[in-house]
Design a protein around this motif. Structure first.
Motif, PDB file in Angstrom:
ATOM      1  N   VAL A 167      -6.544  -8.281   6.942  1.00 45.54           N
ATOM      2  CA  VAL A 167      -5.359  -9.038   6.546  1.00 45.54           C
ATOM      3  C   VAL A 167      -4.187  -8.621   7.420  1.00 45.54           C
ATOM      4  O   VAL A 167      -4.013  -7.424   7.702  1.00 45.54           O
ATOM      5  CB  VAL A 167      -5.028  -8.787   5.054  1.00 45.54           C
ATOM      6  CG1 VAL A 167      -3.660  -9.362   4.703  1.00 45.54           C
ATOM      7  CG2 VAL A 167      -6.101  -9.384   4.162  1.00 45.54           C
ATOM      8  N   ALA A 190       0.881 -14.598   5.350  1.00 47.26           N
ATOM      9  CA  ALA A 190      -0.303 -13.743   5.236  1.00 47.26           C
ATOM     10  C   ALA A 190      -1.523 -14.461   5.812  1.00 47.26           C
ATOM     11  O   ALA A 190      -1.796 -15.609   5.460  1.00 47.26           O
ATOM     12  CB  ALA A 190      -0.554 -13.380   3.776  1.00 47.26           C
ATOM     13  N   ALA A 192      -5.751 -13.990   6.689  1.00 46.18           N
ATOM     14  CA  ALA A 192      -6.967 -13.227   6.410  1.00 46.18           C
ATOM     15  C   ALA A 192      -8.077 -13.686   7.345  1.00 46.18           C
ATOM     16  O   ALA A 192      -8.230 -14.883   7.604  1.00 46.18           O
ATOM     17  CB  ALA A 192      -7.397 -13.408   4.958  1.00 46.18           C
ATOM     18  N   LEU A 203      -8.480 -18.140  -1.823  1.00 46.24           N
ATOM     19  CA  LEU A 203      -7.593 -17.002  -1.588  1.00 46.24           C
ATOM     20  C   LEU A 203      -6.391 -17.050  -2.530  1.00 46.24           C
ATOM     21  O   LEU A 203      -5.838 -18.112  -2.793  1.00 46.24           O
ATOM     22  CB  LEU A 203      -7.091 -16.995  -0.139  1.00 46.24           C
ATOM     23  CG  LEU A 203      -8.139 -16.866   0.957  1.00 46.24           C
ATOM     24  CD1 LEU A 203      -7.467 -16.860   2.327  1.00 46.24           C
ATOM     25  CD2 LEU A 203      -8.987 -15.613   0.780  1.00 46.24           C
ATOM     26  N   THR A 204      -6.000 -15.893  -3.025  1.00 44.52           N
ATOM     27  CA  THR A 204      -4.771 -15.747  -3.798  1.00 44.52           C
ATOM     28  C   THR A 204      -3.992 -14.563  -3.239  1.00 44.52           C
ATOM     29  O   THR A 204      -4.553 -13.691  -2.555  1.00 44.52           O
ATOM     30  CB  THR A 204      -5.051 -15.535  -5.295  1.00 44.52           C
ATOM     31  OG1 THR A 204      -5.936 -14.402  -5.449  1.00 44.52           O
ATOM     32  CG2 THR A 204      -5.697 -16.768  -5.904  1.00 44.52           C
ATOM     33  N   TYR A 205      -2.691 -14.522  -3.558  1.00 43.34           N
ATOM     34  CA  TYR A 205      -1.810 -13.553  -2.900  1.00 43.34           C
ATOM     35  C   TYR A 205      -0.882 -12.893  -3.908  1.00 43.34           C
ATOM     36  O   TYR A 205      -0.447 -13.515  -4.880  1.00 43.34           O
ATOM     37  CB  TYR A 205      -0.961 -14.255  -1.828  1.00 43.34           C
ATOM     38  CG  TYR A 205      -1.765 -15.078  -0.843  1.00 43.34           C
ATOM     39  CD1 TYR A 205      -2.158 -14.543   0.374  1.00 43.34           C
ATOM     40  CD2 TYR A 205      -2.132 -16.393  -1.142  1.00 43.34           C
ATOM     41  CE1 TYR A 205      -2.891 -15.289   1.275  1.00 43.34           C
ATOM     42  CE2 TYR A 205      -2.865 -17.147  -0.247  1.00 43.34           C
ATOM     43  CZ  TYR A 205      -3.247 -16.592   0.959  1.00 43.34           C
ATOM     44  OH  TYR A 205      -3.979 -17.339   1.847  1.00 43.34           O
ATOM     45  N   GLN A 224       0.787 -18.179   0.140  1.00 42.69           N
ATOM     46  CA  GLN A 224       0.502 -17.546   1.426  1.00 42.69           C
ATOM     47  C   GLN A 224       1.776 -17.125   2.145  1.00 42.69           C
ATOM     48  O   GLN A 224       1.784 -16.123   2.871  1.00 42.69           O
ATOM     49  CB  GLN A 224      -0.297 -18.512   2.312  1.00 42.69           C
ATOM     50  CG  GLN A 224      -0.712 -17.928   3.654  1.00 42.69           C
ATOM     51  CD  GLN A 224      -1.486 -18.924   4.492  1.00 42.69           C
ATOM     52  OE1 GLN A 224      -1.466 -20.121   4.237  1.00 42.69           O
ATOM     53  NE2 GLN A 224      -2.179 -18.433   5.517  1.00 42.69           N
ATOM     54  N   VAL A 241       1.692  -7.451   1.284  1.00 39.70           N
ATOM     55  CA  VAL A 241       0.901  -8.503   0.668  1.00 39.70           C
ATOM     56  C   VAL A 241      -0.494  -7.971   0.375  1.00 39.70           C
ATOM     57  O   VAL A 241      -1.041  -7.177   1.145  1.00 39.70           O
ATOM     58  CB  VAL A 241       0.813  -9.755   1.573  1.00 39.70           C
ATOM     59  CG1 VAL A 241      -0.017  -9.492   2.828  1.00 39.70           C
ATOM     60  CG2 VAL A 241       0.243 -10.947   0.800  1.00 39.70           C
ATOM     61  N   GLU A 242      -1.029  -8.364  -0.765  1.00 37.45           N
ATOM     62  CA  GLU A 242      -2.436  -8.139  -1.097  1.00 37.45           C
ATOM     63  C   GLU A 242      -3.107  -9.500  -1.165  1.00 37.45           C
ATOM     64  O   GLU A 242      -2.590 -10.419  -1.805  1.00 37.45           O
ATOM     65  CB  GLU A 242      -2.579  -7.422  -2.440  1.00 37.45           C
ATOM     66  CG  GLU A 242      -2.049  -6.002  -2.436  1.00 37.45           C
ATOM     67  CD  GLU A 242      -2.160  -5.335  -3.801  1.00 37.45           C
ATOM     68  OE1 GLU A 242      -2.060  -4.092  -3.857  1.00 37.45           O
ATOM     69  OE2 GLU A 242      -2.331  -6.049  -4.813  1.00 37.45           O
ATOM     70  N   VAL A 243      -4.246  -9.627  -0.493  1.00 40.35           N
ATOM     71  CA  VAL A 243      -4.962 -10.900  -0.452  1.00 40.35           C
ATOM     72  C   VAL A 243      -6.286 -10.738  -1.194  1.00 40.35           C
ATOM     73  O   VAL A 243      -7.039  -9.775  -0.964  1.00 40.35           O
ATOM     74  CB  VAL A 243      -5.209 -11.362   0.993  1.00 40.35           C
ATOM     75  CG1 VAL A 243      -5.937 -12.703   1.002  1.00 40.35           C
ATOM     76  CG2 VAL A 243      -3.878 -11.479   1.731  1.00 40.35           C
ATOM     77  N   GLN A 245      -9.913 -12.765  -2.595  1.00 38.39           N
ATOM     78  CA  GLN A 245     -10.821 -13.904  -2.477  1.00 38.39           C
ATOM     79  C   GLN A 245     -11.745 -13.897  -3.679  1.00 38.39           C
ATOM     80  O   GLN A 245     -12.443 -12.908  -3.931  1.00 38.39           O
ATOM     81  CB  GLN A 245     -11.634 -13.839  -1.182  1.00 38.39           C
ATOM     82  CG  GLN A 245     -12.479 -15.090  -0.947  1.00 38.39           C
ATOM     83  CD  GLN A 245     -13.148 -15.093   0.416  1.00 38.39           C
ATOM     84  OE1 GLN A 245     -13.672 -14.076   0.847  1.00 38.39           O
ATOM     85  NE2 GLN A 245     -13.118 -16.238   1.091  1.00 38.39           N
TER      86      GLN A 245
END
Length: 351
Positions: A167, A190, A192, A203-205, A224, A241-243, A245
């Motif tokens: 990421v 962000a 990935a 994907l969520t953030y 994003q 940011v944390e991504v 899935q």
């Protein structure tokens, strides 16, 4: 909010105590992974020949009314070799049997706000498959004299794993993570990847900002892109940011945003001034900051500071002291070892 904050990194050499230099990449943290051998690499990711990332040299100063300093000239170095450029602005040095790895992007008022270096080719062969450094050395005229201000940007180069996920936060606009006016904003985006392929599905953030020595989630920010305004930054701000899935965390990244319009600045007073720690030395870097008004080097008022030391992913290395304000903060060699390299330094006023 606090009155001011500043982000540093224990790696580069900075002359003087009023200049704050940053090398900002429009593509976020730069790295390269490859398969094969260093002299015959394959599956290089990300592909710099396609992305052509650009490093902009941004220098702020407590002595400049606008915050941004435009140097009279900038020299660029790759692994301590000074780069030379032809009439087409491409580098003429030979690295790994190739030339033309870099393009010199000069400052041009109104069209190109910073001196910059564009990376045109992959750096695996040029660096012999090892981590490499790009250094900028700016000459800044001060009255009848001049200062030379250096900043170093490290690019990890490693043998990659084909299905590894990564990421990174890239610039979603042309601001290079820098705010120059009141009411200004910039966009953090962000991204990935798995190998060289961009991930786009399921994907969520979660976005965070560093406040009072700890990461605080930003409410309602789950897309994003994150738009960062002056109100969210005190001189410099750290955002993470944390991504995820399908609900599982796949990676995180941290990005610094510079607000050059703030009326306050922090002179960090590092000891040693080089802000470097040699492996095996047991050395430290001690910061004894003061708060100043822009245009002055005189202490504005007595102030304690939050000191937060992190690795490249934003993991806090001094969890026992990061939320306790103090007059000084110390980076140790053990922190560098825990971070597997450079330590990012964020100093924020207590109030």
């Amino acid at each position: 909010m606090s009155e001011a904050s500043v982000s540093r990194q224990v790696v580069y050499v900075r002359k003087g105590s009023v200049y704050m230099p940053f090398l900002q990449s429009n593509m976020g943290d730069l790295y390269q992974e490859y398969q094969g051998t260093a002299d015959n690499p394959t599956n290089i990711t990300p592909d710099f020949t396609t992305l052509t990332p650009m490093l902009s040299y941004i220098i702020t100063s407590s002595l400049a009314a606008t915050g941004i300093v435009v140097p009279s000239s900038v020299k660029w170095f790759f692994n301590d070799t000074e780069l030379t450029f032809g009439s087409n602005k491409l580098s003429t040095n030979t690295f790994g049997g190739e030339t033309g790895h870099f393009e010199n992007v000069p400052y041009s008022s109104g069209t190109q706000n910073y001196f910059a270096l564009k990376i045109k080719k992959n750096l695996v062969k040029a660096s012999a498959g090892a981590a490499c450094n790009i250094k900028a050395e700016a000459t800044i005229a001060v009255g009848n004299t001049s200062d030379k201000i250096q900043c170093v940007y490290s690019i990890p180069v490693t043998v990659g794993v084909g299905n590894s996920k990564r990421v990174t936060i890239m610039a979603g606009d042309n601001k290079f993570f820098t705010l120059t006016d009141k009411g200004d904003s910039c966009i953090l985006k962000a991204m990935a990847y798995v190998g060289s392929e961009q991930l786009n599905t399921s994907l969520t953030y979660k976005w965070y900002t560093l406040q009072s020595g700890s990461w605080q989630q930003i409410g309602g920010q789950t897309s994003q892109n994150l738009t960062v305004t002056n109100d969210m930054v005190d001189t410099t701000g750290q955002f993470k940011v944390e991504v995820f899935q399908d609900g599982s965390l796949i990676g995180m990244d941290v990005q610094t945003v510079v607000d050059a319009s703030d009326p306050f600045d922090i002179i960090t007073n590092p000891n040693p001034e080089s802000e470097t720690i040699e492996q095996g030395s047991g050395g430290t870097v001690v910061y004894s900051p003061i708060l100043v008004k822009r245009g002055s080097t005189t202490k504005y008022k007595e102030m304690r500071f939050y000191f937060v030391f992190t690795d490249s992913a934003g993991n806090i290395l001094n969890t026992s002291t990061s939320t306790t304000p103090a007059a000084t903060g110390t980076v140790t060699e053990a922190m560098c070892e825990q971070a597997s390299g450079n330590v990012a330094v964020t100093i924020t006023t207590e109030e």
